[in-house]
Design an enzyme around this catalytic site. Structure first.
Site, PDB file in Angstrom:
ATOM      1  N   ASN A   1       1.274   3.959  -3.103  1.00 11.35           N
ATOM      2  CA  ASN A   1       1.019   5.397  -2.935  1.00 11.35           C
ATOM      3  C   ASN A   1       2.143   6.244  -3.527  1.00 11.35           C
ATOM      4  O   ASN A   1       1.893   7.301  -4.118  1.00 11.35           O
ATOM      5  CB  ASN A   1       0.840   5.739  -1.451  1.00 11.35           C
ATOM      6  CG  ASN A   1      -0.562   5.408  -0.959  1.00 11.35           C
ATOM      7  OD1 ASN A   1      -1.455   5.113  -1.743  1.00 11.35           O
ATOM      8  ND2 ASN A   1      -0.746   5.457   0.351  1.00 11.35           N
TER       9      ASN A   1
ATOM     10  N   ARG B   1     -10.081   4.910  -6.714  1.00  9.46           N
ATOM     11  CA  ARG B   1      -9.313   4.537  -5.530  1.00  9.46           C
ATOM     12  C   ARG B   1     -10.274   4.570  -4.345  1.00  9.46           C
ATOM     13  O   ARG B   1     -11.171   5.407  -4.287  1.00  9.46           O
ATOM     14  CB  ARG B   1      -8.165   5.519  -5.306  1.00  9.46           C
ATOM     15  CG  ARG B   1      -7.208   5.548  -6.466  1.00  9.46           C
ATOM     16  CD  ARG B   1      -5.767   5.312  -6.048  1.00  9.46           C
ATOM     17  NE  ARG B   1      -5.062   4.670  -7.143  1.00  9.46           N
ATOM     18  CZ  ARG B   1      -4.586   3.432  -7.101  1.00  9.46           C
ATOM     19  NH1 ARG B   1      -4.704   2.702  -6.028  1.00  9.46           N
ATOM     20  NH2 ARG B   1      -3.976   2.924  -8.145  1.00  9.46           N
TER      21      ARG B   1
ATOM     22  N   GLU C   1       0.844  -1.219   0.000  1.00  5.84           N
ATOM     23  CA  GLU C   1       0.000   0.000   0.000  1.00  5.84           C
ATOM     24  C   GLU C   1       0.871   1.258   0.000  1.00  5.84           C
ATOM     25  O   GLU C   1       0.594   2.221  -0.721  1.00  5.84           O
ATOM     26  CB  GLU C   1      -0.927   0.018   1.222  1.00  5.84           C
ATOM     27  CG  GLU C   1      -2.055  -1.010   1.168  1.00  5.84           C
ATOM     28  CD  GLU C   1      -3.058  -0.768   0.038  1.00  5.84           C
ATOM     29  OE1 GLU C   1      -3.198   0.371  -0.426  1.00  5.84           O
ATOM     30  OE2 GLU C   1      -3.685  -1.757  -0.381  1.00  5.84           O
TER      31      GLU C   1
END
Ligand code: ATP
Ligand code: MG
Length: 147
Positions: A52, A107, A48
């Site tokens: 990002n 998202r 994650e």
């Protein structure tokens, strides 16, 4: 806390490197003797954070991502993921579950929430136009937690 071992790698913000980061953290964390579920959660938290960097920090451009992992005294895994991208202007808002600056890309705004649920501690430092650093820690318990 005493550092028993550490690794540092850097790689370009290419989406192929997300799986590389997962493999690297998995190999390193193995030294702390984690359970299968612990290793899965740690890999997800790292992926994650790296995603990002790729999709937000360097949106439409490319840059460097650094991954530092440390084995600390007390069987604690310390992970630092750093980019030199666009930065986050409001960290508190960014960390709120369901907040996303990219709803048009569908998202979910859940990356930080996932990191926080899988790690004991997540802290974020960021400077606009300079970059973002995410630090995560997790104490690895014993394999007996696997059922
Ligand atoms: N490394 C980063 N650099 C710049 N902005 C970031 C970075 N990481 C997160 N952000 C900002 O924080 C917001 C929230 O991040 P989070 O991972 O929780 O959700 P998301 O990435 O938008 O959605 P999801 O992770 O569910 O796909 C992002 O939409 C983005 O605006
Ligand atoms: Mg995300």
């Amino acid at each position: 806390m005493k550092i028993l071992n550490e690794i540092k790698i850097s790689f370009p913000s290419n989406s192929r490197n997300e799986s590389l980061a997962r493999s690297v953290i998995s190999s390193f964390a193995a030294q702390l003797d984690p359970s299968v579920s612990e290793i899965g959660e740690i890999k997800t938290a790292v992926s994650e954070a790296v995603t990002n960097c790729i999709v937000h920090a360097y949106r439409g451009t490319h840059g460097k991502i650094e991954l530092l992992a440390r084995h600390l005294d007390g069987n604690v895994l310390y992970i630092k993921i750093r980019d030199n991208g666009c930065g986050i202007s409001d960290i508190k808002q960014a960390m709120e579950p369901l907040y996303t600056s990219a709803p048009e890309e569908e998202r979910a705004g859940l990356g930080f929430a996932v990191m926080e649920s899988f790690m004991d501690k997540v802290s974020v430092r960021s400077t606009c136009d300079k970059g973002t650093t995410v630090i995560m820690k997790r104490k690895i318990l014993s394999k007996q937690s696997d059922t």
